[in-house]
Design an enzyme around this catalytic site. Structure first.
Site, PDB file in Angstrom:
ATOM      1  N   TYR A  22      41.439  38.734  40.882  1.00 40.75           N
ATOM      2  CA  TYR A  22      40.147  38.131  40.539  1.00 40.75           C
ATOM      3  C   TYR A  22      38.958  39.072  40.695  1.00 40.75           C
ATOM      4  O   TYR A  22      37.834  38.682  40.383  1.00 40.75           O
ATOM      5  CB  TYR A  22      39.918  36.874  41.390  1.00 40.75           C
ATOM      6  N   HIS A 100      40.349  31.000  32.707  1.00 45.95           N
ATOM      7  CA  HIS A 100      41.074  31.669  33.794  1.00 45.95           C
ATOM      8  C   HIS A 100      40.646  33.121  33.810  1.00 45.95           C
ATOM      9  O   HIS A 100      40.662  33.779  32.771  1.00 45.95           O
ATOM     10  CB  HIS A 100      42.587  31.574  33.597  1.00 45.95           C
ATOM     11  N   SER A 102      42.185  35.556  35.525  1.00 47.88           N
ATOM     12  CA  SER A 102      43.393  36.374  35.428  1.00 47.88           C
ATOM     13  C   SER A 102      44.208  35.938  34.215  1.00 47.88           C
ATOM     14  O   SER A 102      43.998  34.852  33.665  1.00 47.88           O
ATOM     15  CB  SER A 102      44.231  36.254  36.704  1.00 47.88           C
TER      16      SER A 102
END
Length: 149
Positions: A22, A100, A102
């Site tokens: 992240y 998201h 990732s």
């Protein structure tokens, strides 16, 4: 136009949690970048983050009353198992873009499935903070072309 930015479970720990996936950017920094882009796009945004599933469901219910034109949602781990949030999102009549940071498709098998995807307009994953920015652009565009005149 008003877009709601929803941040789910553990996202308040960005910058500290798993920087390999992240990065080191904080949630406050993400919100600041989203606010700058919203200004550029001439849209109003508001933010909501919680680690409590019921609170997220309640906020989505509140949004279903018509106070938003779209939503950007990073549900965190709820993405993979929260049918309660999926059902709440299904009530909304505005575009929702799942986010998201990732690339969930390159991670553990359980992360590759989203129970929220069927009630979202689309998903953006794997671009770090840019995932949020791309999602804001996408939801603003979809909302602009689908909202009543």
């Amino acid at each position: 136009m008003h877009i709601l930015i929803l941040h789910g479970v553990n996202l308040n720990m960005l910058g500290k949690r798993d920087p390999a996936h992240y990065g080191t950017v904080t949630l406050e920094e993400i919100n600041a970048r989203l606010a700058a882009l919203a200004n550029e796009l001439d849209v109003e945004i508001s933010f909501f983050q919680t680690n409590h599933e019921g609170e997220m469901v309640e906020r989505i219910h509140l949004a279903s009353a018509g106070d938003i034109d779209g939503a950007v949602f990073n549900a965190g781990a709820w993405t993979h198992y929260s049918y309660a949030i999926m059902d709440a999102l299904g009530i909304l009549r505005v575009p929702v873009v799942e986010v998201h940071m990732s690339n969930i498709h390159a991670r553990e098998p359980f992360r590759r499935r989203s129970v929220l995807a069927p009630v979202c307009s689309g998903s953006i994953a794997g671009f770090g903070v840019a995932s949020y920015l791309l999602a804001l652009r996408a939801v603003a565009e979809i909302a602009a072309t689908t909202r009543p005149a």
